[in-house]
Design an enzyme around this catalytic site. Structure first.
Site, PDB file in Angstrom:
ATOM      1  N   TRP A 188     -22.515   3.716  54.929  1.00 23.18           N
ATOM      2  CA  TRP A 188     -21.799   2.399  55.473  1.00 23.18           C
ATOM      3  C   TRP A 188     -22.452   1.300  54.635  1.00 23.18           C
ATOM      4  O   TRP A 188     -21.523   0.130  54.590  1.00 23.18           O
ATOM      5  CB  TRP A 188     -21.951   2.395  56.961  1.00 23.18           C
ATOM      6  CG  TRP A 188     -21.401   3.666  57.606  1.00 23.18           C
ATOM      7  CD1 TRP A 188     -21.800   4.584  58.239  1.00 23.18           C
ATOM      8  CD2 TRP A 188     -20.169   3.770  57.614  1.00 23.18           C
ATOM      9  NE1 TRP A 188     -20.690   5.591  58.407  1.00 23.18           N
ATOM     10  CE2 TRP A 188     -19.391   5.072  58.246  1.00 23.18           C
ATOM     11  CE3 TRP A 188     -18.700   2.685  57.216  1.00 23.18           C
ATOM     12  CZ2 TRP A 188     -18.037   5.209  58.584  1.00 23.18           C
ATOM     13  CZ3 TRP A 188     -17.438   3.044  57.333  1.00 23.18           C
ATOM     14  CH2 TRP A 188     -17.258   4.250  57.989  1.00 23.18           C
ATOM     15  N   ASP A 231     -25.288  -4.518  60.388  1.00 27.61           N
ATOM     16  CA  ASP A 231     -24.234  -3.706  61.086  1.00 27.61           C
ATOM     17  C   ASP A 231     -24.969  -2.745  61.789  1.00 27.61           C
ATOM     18  O   ASP A 231     -25.822  -1.786  61.461  1.00 27.61           O
ATOM     19  CB  ASP A 231     -23.467  -2.862  59.929  1.00 27.61           C
ATOM     20  CG  ASP A 231     -22.552  -1.849  60.294  1.00 27.61           C
ATOM     21  OD1 ASP A 231     -22.239  -1.725  61.667  1.00 27.61           O
ATOM     22  OD2 ASP A 231     -21.963  -1.265  59.319  1.00 27.61           O
ATOM     23  N   LYS A 243     -19.013   3.704  69.854  1.00 28.34           N
ATOM     24  CA  LYS A 243     -20.281   4.718  69.620  1.00 28.34           C
ATOM     25  C   LYS A 243     -20.762   4.431  70.948  1.00 28.34           C
ATOM     26  O   LYS A 243     -20.746   5.223  71.758  1.00 28.34           O
ATOM     27  CB  LYS A 243     -20.825   4.422  68.646  1.00 28.34           C
ATOM     28  CG  LYS A 243     -20.103   5.076  67.141  1.00 28.34           C
ATOM     29  CD  LYS A 243     -20.869   4.575  65.909  1.00 28.34           C
ATOM     30  CE  LYS A 243     -19.823   4.409  64.746  1.00 28.34           C
ATOM     31  NZ  LYS A 243     -19.083   5.760  64.412  1.00 28.34           N
TER      32      LYS A 243
HETATM   33  C1  LIG Z   1     -22.601   2.080  60.702  1.00 28.34           C
HETATM   34  C2  LIG Z   1     -21.194   2.183  60.629  1.00 28.34           C
HETATM   35  N1  LIG Z   1     -20.601   1.005  60.320  1.00 28.34           N
HETATM   36  C3  LIG Z   1     -19.208   0.780  59.911  1.00 28.34           C
HETATM   37  C4  LIG Z   1     -18.317   1.959  60.544  1.00 28.34           C
HETATM   38  C5  LIG Z   1     -17.060   1.618  60.348  1.00 28.34           C
HETATM   39  O1  LIG Z   1     -16.225   1.345  61.920  1.00 28.34           O
HETATM   40  P1  LIG Z   1     -14.791   1.044  62.016  1.00 28.34           P
HETATM   41  O2  LIG Z   1     -14.269   2.130  62.161  1.00 28.34           O
HETATM   42  O3  LIG Z   1     -15.011   0.348  63.551  1.00 28.34           O
HETATM   43  O4  LIG Z   1     -14.499   0.155  61.247  1.00 28.34           O
HETATM   44  C6  LIG Z   1     -19.003   2.958  61.081  1.00 28.34           C
HETATM   45  C7  LIG Z   1     -18.126   4.072  61.414  1.00 28.34           C
HETATM   46  O5  LIG Z   1     -18.466   5.194  61.738  1.00 28.34           O
HETATM   47  C8  LIG Z   1     -20.406   3.106  60.921  1.00 28.34           C
HETATM   48  O6  LIG Z   1     -20.803   4.157  61.549  1.00 28.34           O
END
Ligand SMILES: Cc1ncc(COP(=O)(O)O)c(C=O)c1O
Length: 359
Positions: free
Chosen positions: A102, A171, A195
Site C-alpha cells: 500500500w 493511510d 475494514k
Molecule cells: C492500507 C490500505 N490502503 C489503501 C487501500 C485501498 O483502499 P480502497 O480500496 O478503499 O481504495 C487498502 C485496501 O485494502 C489498504 O489496506
C-alpha cells in the site's frame, strides 16, 4: 442461519448488533416509511445521522478543533492522488515511507504528480517489517511525509509514529479506530471505510484545516479538501448508507469503551493468535515480532498445498476468507474491531487440530 467467522481483509465483517439495527430500520427509518438510502441527503433525518457520525468520530479520537472530519469517495486509492494534488505546491517534493504494497501504491500515484523521495523502503523484505523511526532521514523542504500505519497485506503495523517537521500524513485504512491516537501528530489521516468503519463507499479524511488552504485554486472544486470542509462533505450527493452505518459502528464502539476499550479487545485477540504461531514450528508468522499487526495476522504453512488444504478445511467449518493476498499467498487472518473473540478461539483450536493431523 449461522454467521460465518469472516476473516476477510476488506470489505470485512461488521458488528452483528449493527447489522441487526440496520435490518430493523431498513424498511421504515424512524416512521418515515422509507429507508435512510431513499431520502434526501439534505433532509432532517439524514442530517442528524451525518452530524452524529462526525461528532462520534471527533469524540472517539478526541480530535482538536482545528481539524475537520470529511467523508469523501473514491476509496483510499483516490487519496493517493488527492494528497499531492492538494498539498504539494509547484516545484515542491514530498517524503514517502514505503513499507509494503500500500505504501508502494501511494508512491506510484504520487510520482505522477510531483517529486517523491522514498526515504525508506522495506516493501520487498521477508520477513515483513516497518522501517525503524531512528533510520528515517527526512528532507528539510518536504511538503509532507507519507506513511501507511498498517500494511494490510504484509501484516505489519507501526507502533510509534515518527516525529516530523513537515505535516505527517497517514493511510490508516486498516487500523483506524482500533487504538487511541494523538491526532495532533498528524496533518492528515485517511481511511477507506470497508475494514473498521462501514461498508465500502466513503473514505474518512481527518485534516488540519490550514493544510487545505495549500490547494491551487485551479484544482476542480470536488478535488479540493477545502470544498469538503466548507460544505461539510455535502457539496454533492454523498453515499448516505455508509455514513449511516458508520454512525451505528461508532455508537457500537463507544459502547465497547471507546478506543481504549476496543484496543484491549484487539490486543487480546491478536495475542492468542500470535501465541499459537509462536508455540508451533509448523506455522510461521511472516512479520517480525516487533511490527506484528493487531489487525492482519499473516503466516505460512510448510507447503502451498497444505495452505490450500488448511483454507478449504477452515472454510467448511465456517471460518472464511483466510487466503493471503494474491500477491503474496499464505494465510491472512484479518481480525478487525468487529471480528468476534470467539472466532479467534475457533481458529486457534482448528490450527492445533490441523497441525496434529498434518504436522
Ligand atoms: C492500507 C490500505 N490502503 C489503501 C487501500 C485501498 O483502499 P480502497 O480500496 O478503499 O481504495 C487498502 C485496501 O485494502 C489498504 O489496506
Amino acid at each position: 442461519m449461522a454467521r460465518s467467522y469472516n476473516f476477510s481483509a476488506g470489505p470485512s465483517i461488521l458488528p452483528e448488533d449493527v447489522l441487526k439495527i440496520a435490518q430493523a430500520e431498513l424498511l421504515d427509518y424512524k416512521g418515515t416509511g422509507m429507508s435512510i438510502m431513499e431520502m434526501s441527503h439534505r433532509g432532517k433525518e439524514y442530517t442528524a445521522v451525518h452530524e452524529e457520525a462526525i461528532a462520534n468520530i471527533k469524540s472517539l479520537l478526541k480530535i482538536p478543533d482545528n481539524y475537520s472530519v470529511l467523508f469523501m469517495t473514491g476509496g483510499a486509492t483516490s487519496q493517493f492522488s488527492l494528497i499531492p494534488m492538494n498539498l504539494m505546491g509547484a516545484g515542491q517534493s514530498a517524503d514517502y515511507i514505503n513499507a509494503g504494497s500500500w505504501g508502494a501504491a501511494a508512491v506510484k500515484d504520487a510520482k505522477k504528480l510531483g517529486k517523491i523521495n522514498v526515504i525508506a523502503d522495506t516493501s520487498k523484505e521477508i520477513p515483513t517489517r516497518m522501517p525503524k523511526n531512528s533510520d528515517l532521514k527526512f528532507n528539510e523542504d518536504a511538503a509532507y511525509v507519507h506513511i501507511t500505519s498498517n500494511e494490510t497485506i504484509a501484516g505489519t503495523q507501526l507502533k510509534d509514529f515518527p516525529k516530523t517537521k513537515a505535516p505527517l500524513i497517514a493511510d490508516m485504512s486498516s487500523d483506524i479506530l482500533s487504538r487511541p491516537l494523538d491526532v495532533s501528530q498528524f496533518g492528515l489521516i485517511y481511511a477507506g471505510a470497508q475494514k473498521n468503519l462501514a461498508p465500502a463507499g466513503i473514505t474518512l479524511v481527518i485534516i488540519r484545516n490550514d493544510l487545505a488552504e495549500r490547494a491551487p485554486a485551479t484544482l476542480p472544486d470536488l478535488f479540493q479538501y477545502r470544498t469538503f470542509i466548507a460544505e461539510s462533505s455535502l457539496k454533492n450527493t454523498i453515499p448516505t448508507f455508509p455514513v449511516y452505518m458508520l454512525m451505528l459502528v461508532t455508537r457500537w464502539l463507544m459502547a465497547k469503551g471507546g478506543l481504549e476499550g476496543i484496543q484491549k479487545i484487539n490486543e487480546a485477540k491478536a495475542a492468542k493468535l500470535y501465541a499459537a504461531l509462536d508455540a508451533s514450528s509448523f506455522y510461521k508468522g511472516t512479520a517480525v515480532v516487533e511490527d506484528r499487526s493487531l489487525m492482519n495476522v499473516t503466516f505460512r504453512l510448510p507447503t502451498e498445498e497444505l495452505e490450500e488444504t488448511f483454507i478449504k478445511a477452515a472454510s467448511k467449518l465456517g471460518m472464511t476468507s483466510l487466503k493471503g493476498h494474491r500477491s503474496v499467498g499464505g494465510i491472512r487472518a484479518s481480525i478487525y474491531n468487529a471480528f468476534p473473540p470467539e472466532g479467534v478461539d475457533a481458529l486457534v483450536a482448528f490450527m492445533k487440530e490441523f497441525e496434529a493431523k498434518n504436522g
